[in-house]
Structures are given as C-alpha cells and as structure tokens.
Write a protein that holds these residues in place. Structure first.
Motif, mmCIF file in Angstrom:
data_model
loop_
_atom_site.group_PDB
_atom_site.id
_atom_site.type_symbol
_atom_site.label_atom_id
_atom_site.label_comp_id
_atom_site.label_asym_id
_atom_site.label_seq_id
_atom_site.Cartn_x
_atom_site.Cartn_y
_atom_site.Cartn_z
ATOM 1 N N MET A 82 0.830 -1.210 0.000
ATOM 2 C CA MET A 82 0.000 0.000 0.000
ATOM 3 C C MET A 82 0.866 1.262 0.000
ATOM 4 O O MET A 82 0.523 2.259 -0.627
ATOM 5 C CB MET A 82 -0.929 -0.009 1.207
ATOM 6 N N LEU A 83 2.003 1.198 0.702
ATOM 7 C CA LEU A 83 2.852 2.384 0.794
ATOM 8 C C LEU A 83 3.753 2.546 -0.429
ATOM 9 O O LEU A 83 4.406 3.573 -0.579
ATOM 10 C CB LEU A 83 3.708 2.311 2.063
ATOM 11 N N ALA A 84 3.817 1.490 -1.274
ATOM 12 C CA ALA A 84 4.694 1.567 -2.437
ATOM 13 C C ALA A 84 4.132 2.480 -3.525
ATOM 14 O O ALA A 84 4.854 2.880 -4.438
ATOM 15 C CB ALA A 84 4.939 0.164 -3.002
ATOM 16 N N SER A 85 2.864 2.800 -3.491
ATOM 17 C CA SER A 85 2.263 3.672 -4.497
ATOM 18 C C SER A 85 1.176 4.501 -3.828
ATOM 19 O O SER A 85 0.769 4.236 -2.698
ATOM 20 C CB SER A 85 1.681 2.844 -5.651
ATOM 21 N N ASN A 86 0.728 5.519 -4.545
ATOM 22 C CA ASN A 86 -0.272 6.419 -3.976
ATOM 23 C C ASN A 86 -1.597 5.708 -3.725
ATOM 24 O O ASN A 86 -2.316 6.032 -2.783
ATOM 25 C CB ASN A 86 -0.494 7.617 -4.905
ATOM 26 N N GLU A 87 -1.931 4.736 -4.540
ATOM 27 C CA GLU A 87 -3.204 4.030 -4.386
ATOM 28 C C GLU A 87 -3.059 2.615 -4.926
ATOM 29 O O GLU A 87 -2.497 2.405 -6.000
ATOM 30 C CB GLU A 87 -4.326 4.754 -5.140
#
Length: 646
Positions: A82-87
């Motif tokens: 989840m934290l690897a991309s904005n959404e």
C-alpha cells in the motif's frame, strides 16, 4: 512309606527339604528381583515417555509461534504494497494475495484485507463511491450513529466466506475495537481476543482471532497519516491443523486466550469433549503480537514413544523363565545363573533402549549435537553433519565457536557461564558451512549437570531457518522497492535521503535532489494501453540508471514521477549537467512492442546546502522547480531559486 525327613519316597525330589528350601529362597529372590527390575524398567520407560512428550509438545508450541510470526510478515508485506504507491487498486490487492497462496503456505489465514477508517462526515461519500464501483448492495454495517466508522473494503480471496464480511464495521465490536485501537497506538501488529468471525456459519463453526497492522502513509513533510488497518482473520481450527500437520494423535492440545484456562477463553481443542485422567501435562504461554495464548498439552495412558510396545511382553516373560530356572536348579546354582541372566537381560534392555533413542536422533529432521564441558563436539547426528556440509569425524573435538563466522561473533564465555548455571535457552545464530556459505539456525541448548551441579555437557537442537530468513528478506525488499521498476519506493527513498544528508553534513559535502516528471506519459498510456505504459516506465527507469553513477540513488515517487539523489555534487552546474544528461536520455525515441513512442522530461533541482539543509526543504524546493520547468514549456531543467543573501 516315608523317609527319615517325613517325605513320601514316591514324592518328587524337588519336595525334599534340602532342595525345597534353597529353591523356595531362589524363587522368592527371583520374584523380588523381577519385581524390582520391572519397576525400574517401568520407571525408565515412564521417564522416556515424559521426555518424549515434553519434546513433542515443545516442538508443537514452537511451530505455532513461528506460524503467527509468518502471519505478521504477510501483513507487513501488505502494508508495504500500500505504501509503495499512492493508491492500490482492488486488482493489485487481489494479485498480491493470490501470489501468497494462502491455502498451501499459510493455512488458517482466512484472507488478507484492509479496513478503511472514516469520520461520520465521510461515510455518505464513501458509500456513494462504492456503489459507483459496482457494489450495488454496499452499506456500512451495522447501522447506527458512531463517532468513528470503519469498513472492510478489501478482503482476498473474495470467496463466499469473505464476502460475508465485506462492508462490516469491525470498530463497532468491543473485542475487535480493543485490538484495533492498540495497533493504531503502538504502530505494531496486534492480535485480537477470541471472536466469532463473520465468515463462520452454523455448520462446523470455529473460534477465531484477528491480526491487525495500522497503515500510516507519510506525506512530503514526513508526517504520518492514519488510513486504516491491514488485517487477517484467523480460523483457529484451520490454523492449528495447518501448522502442526500430522501431530501426535495421543497428545491433546488446548489453547486459551489469555494466561489462564477457562471455558470462556477456550480458542481451540484438538480433542473436544474428551474426559480422561492426564498422565502427562505440559503448559506453555506464548506472547504473540501483544496477546498471550495459554497452551495446555496433555496425554493419557495411551501415549507411547516409538518402539515402546516391544518390551511390554518380553520383559515379564523373561522374568518368569528366570524364576522357573531358579526353582529347577539348586539354590546356589540357580541364584548365580539368575544373577547372570538378570545382568544380561538388563544389558540387552539398555542396549535396545539406546538403539531406539539413537535411531530417533539419527532420523531427526533437526540437527542434534552433544558437547563436553568445554563446548567441544562429542557427537553430531547425520542431519547436522549434512546441514553443515562436514564429515561427522571432522566436527568431533572441535569447539562450537569453530563454526561461527568470526571468533568474536558470539561471547562464548557468557554462553558457558549461563550453561554452568543450568539455564537453557533458544537463540539465533549464523554458522559457516564447509563450502563457506552462510547458514542461519535456531539453537536450543540443554545443559547436563551432575549431582553436585557441575556442568558435564550440553545437548543442542539446531534448526535450519535459512530459507525462512531469505523469505523475510524478500518481503522487506517488496516493502521498500517499487514492484514495477525495481527502484526504491518513495518511503525508502526518503529514508535514504535523510541518512545521506546526515553523512553529507558530517563530511561537508554537497548533494543534489532531482525531481523528474515524464512529459506526455499519460497520452502514451491512454493511446497504447497500460501494458505499453508499464513497459515505457521500465525502459525510462533503466535509461536513468544508465545515466547515473553507481553511488547515486534513483527512486520512483509514484505514477510517472521519479527522484534522483546525486552524491558529492561540487556545484549547481554539476547537478545541471547530470539533469541535462537524464533529460536527453529520456527524450530519445522508444520502440516498445512494435510501437514507437516519444516522451520528454521536466526536471527540478535542489542542491544541499544551497537550497536547504533538511529533507523536507530540499524536497519542497525540487518539487517547485520541477513544476516551474513544466510551466516553462516542459522538456527542460529548472533549478530551485538561490536564496538571497541577508
């Protein structure tokens, strides 16, 4: 007719007093010796059974502890995704969970989900969004007014069981809410108390627990914003059966929530409804993610170790035969022969027992070793020798420290002092194989002391956890790197930026932060599709890697935005030259799956310490410079404005 002794002449010679007396004494001696021998053998057998029961119960407890740790790693991987991309889209979440292969790798984990946190004002818009996404019957439940709402919006695999939990507000239930609040406060995984999972039906229902991990997303200033919880529902029956596999059927396992055993706290019972007197009993409390589980292992008279039935008939028959020989022979001869047979039988029994335990040790899946009082090897089983890649003879006489990576890798004096105090422990260690490769193991030691308390030796049980440690490293990599390009994700990049700024400050060196935005990427993505768009991002990332030094750091901000950190920058002009090199590399034509594509790049530059001395200031300045490059016509490099002298 009677002889002088009063015995009829026709009577058996064994009835003569001269023979009857020593024969009676011999028979009594045989009965006493046989009874003591059987009691001694029974005591030895009982001690062996007790040790075997304790070993098997301890191994089961360790496996349960390891499975809960693995469940925690699954949630940490989900948060990293989840934290690897904005959404994270629903499809990406489903693909991540599918790759975990829960049924085979993590049986008992009903799914991996995400529950969003909402204020009362956000609920109507949230429900409208979910309805628009195609979930026509979606509604947060249970209904009612509350100060805070949550809703399960992701839960994979999205089968019929997990669909029963879709849209449920776990925060509305006290046991779940207590665990969720604790996880949010501690920012760590927290295991809930005993609950009835929404996935359960009236048929074959199981008790359950839930594991929560908060999702905290940092902004550009490094502030963390709470979004919700990644969580996993755990069905206790499936979890324990999947963890223990073919566990001994004679051992009953009961797991209680908390530190005491009562019916209300019972989470799992391997043999429910069974009433029997427990011959063996072993208790263990596991501390699992801020929750205690009280494990009760018990076994009745039907518990037996390998090969324990063979002596049950042989030993009584042998004693009976020896007694018969005592009666038939004279007292002195019978006594002598009886003693010889007793010694022979006892030796055979001990050798048979030693052979049984030797077989158990040699066939064990764990490495087993014996050390002397100076921690030198006196015995290694084949499993340990194969694990270390050494011939057993090579290890005998070697000190335990000979296998350590370096002589000072572990404090052997502290280890020896603890063992001399009779304290057993389990610890993790890196050992050196014969081929030089690293082997990570769990070592459980058990000191052996004499009646005066002096250390005589040590028994070691060694478990190879190298593959599990490698899996943990892979999960860490997924949590810190962008899954598409393999670059550092935003969170990892910001952490490296902070560390390198501290180093640059100590060494009085310059750094440059570049914000890179790909121009016209959206047009390529919309025109040629997401597959071409992903291939373009991968190719662009490779071009940027080739244009930077090995010491420079490249990361993906998200979407079509990237960041680069340049080491040892001598001047803003130096950073400008590197940025121009990146811009030219990115502007060259791309040929992807037969499609010709062109993009350009707008790059903003901020130099340390000219434009800022901390990560937040540099990030803000580089971001503004990048947007200035875009406003000025794109496909250009823009530096942050130089602060005016005071």
């Amino acid at each position: 007719m009677f002889n002088r002794k009063g015995v009829p002449k026709s009577a058996s010679p064994f009835l003569r007093p001269a023979i009857l007396a020593p024969s009676t004494v011999a028979l009594g001696a045989a009965l006493i010796a046989g009874t003591l021998a059987l009691q001694k053998l029974d005591a030895i057998r009982l001690q062996g059974l007790s040790s075997e029961f304790t070993v098997q119960a301890s191994e089961m407890a360790i496996k349960i502890d390891e499975r809960l740790k693995a469940s925690r790693q699954v949630l940490q991987g989900a948060v990293g995704l989840m934290l690897a991309s904005n959404e994270v889209s629903r499809e990406e979440w489903a693909r991540y969970v599918s790759n975990l292969d829960l049924n085979d790798n993590y049986p008992g984990i009903q799914g991996v989900g995400f529950a969003i946190s909402l204020t009362p004002e956000q609920v109507p818009e949230h429900e409208k969004t979910m309805l628009a996404a195609g979930f026509q019957d979606y509604q947060i439940r249970p209904a009612g007014k509350r100060d805070e709402y949550t809703s399960i919006i992701y839960l994979e695999p999205f089968d019929w069981r997990n669909q029963r939990a879709f849209g449920f507000d776990m925060y509305s239930e006290p046991v779940r809410r207590a665990a969720m609040e604790k996880a949010r406060t501690l920012k760590e995984p927290v295991l809930s108390g005993k609950v009835r999972l929404l996935q359960e039906t009236e048929h074959a229902a199981q008790h359950g627990v839930l594991l929560y991990l908060p999702v905290l997303r940092p902004d550009a200033q490094g502030q963390e914003h709470f979004q919700g919880w990644a969580y996993s529902p755990l069905r206790m029956g499936d979890l324990i059966r999947g963890t223990l596999g073919e566990a001994p059927s004679q051992i009953r396992l009961q797991i209680y929530d908390g530190t005491s055993a009562n019916d209300e706290a019972l989470l799992y019972d391997s043999q429910p409804g069974l009433e029997r007197a427990d011959r063996f009993r072993f208790l263990r409390t596991l501390h699992l993610n801020h929750r205690d589980w009280h494990l009760v292992f018990s076994a009745g008279n039907d518990f037996h170790g390998p090969g324990m039935f063979t002596g049950f008939l042989v030993e009584p028959i042998a004693v009976t035969l020896i007694g018969a020989l005592f009666v038939l022979l004279t007292a002195s001869t019978a006594a002598a022969r009886l003693r010889a047979r007793e010694l022979a039988d006892a030796g055979n029994s001990l050798r048979a027992s030693e052979a049984r335990y030797s077989t158990l040790v040699n066939l064990s899946h764990d490495g087993i070793a014996a050390l002397d009082a100076d921690l030198r090897f006196t015995f290694v089983n084949p499993r340990l020798a194969g694990m270390l890649g050494h011939n057993p003879a090579t290890l005998l006489g070697k000190p335990l420290a000979w296998l350590w990576l370096t002589p000072d890798h572990h404090d052997s004096s502290a280890l020896l002092a603890r063992l001399r105090e009779g304290e057993a422990a389990t610890w993790e260690m890196d050992l050196r194989r014969a081929d030089g490769k690293l082997l990570t193991v769990y070592i459980s030691d058990a000191p052996q002391r004499d009646v005066r308390g002096h250390l005589q030796g040590v028994i070691l049980s060694i478990t190879d956890i190298t593959e599990r440690k490698e899996a943990e490293r892979q999960i860490h990599y997924l949590a810190t790197h962008d899954s598409l390009t393999g670059l550092n994700n935003r969170r990892s990049f910001v952490q490296h930026l902070t560390e390198r700024l501290q180093l640059a400050r100590r060494q009085n060196r310059g750094l440059a932060l570049l914000f890179i935005d790909l121009d016209h990427f959206k047009e390529v993505n919309d025109t040629h599709g997401h597959a071409i768009g992903d291939a373009l991002l991968i190719s662009a990332a490779q071009r940027m890697r080739d244009s930077l030094r090995a010491s420079d750091l490249l990361g993906r901000q998200g979407g079509d935005e990237f960041m680069a950190l340049l080491q040892d920058v001598e001047s803003p002009e130096h950073a400008l030259q590197v940025a121009d090199k990146l811009r030219e590399a990115l502007s060259a034509p791309y040929l992807l799956a037969g499609q010709a594509c062109r993009i350009s790049a707008s790059i903003g530059i901020a130099v340390y310490p000219l434009h800022g001395e901390d990560s937040e200031t540099l990030t803000t300045q580089a971001d503004r410079a990048m947007y200035e490059a875009k406003r000025s016509g794109r496909n250009r490099v823009s530096g942050a404005p130089t602060p005016s002298a005071s």
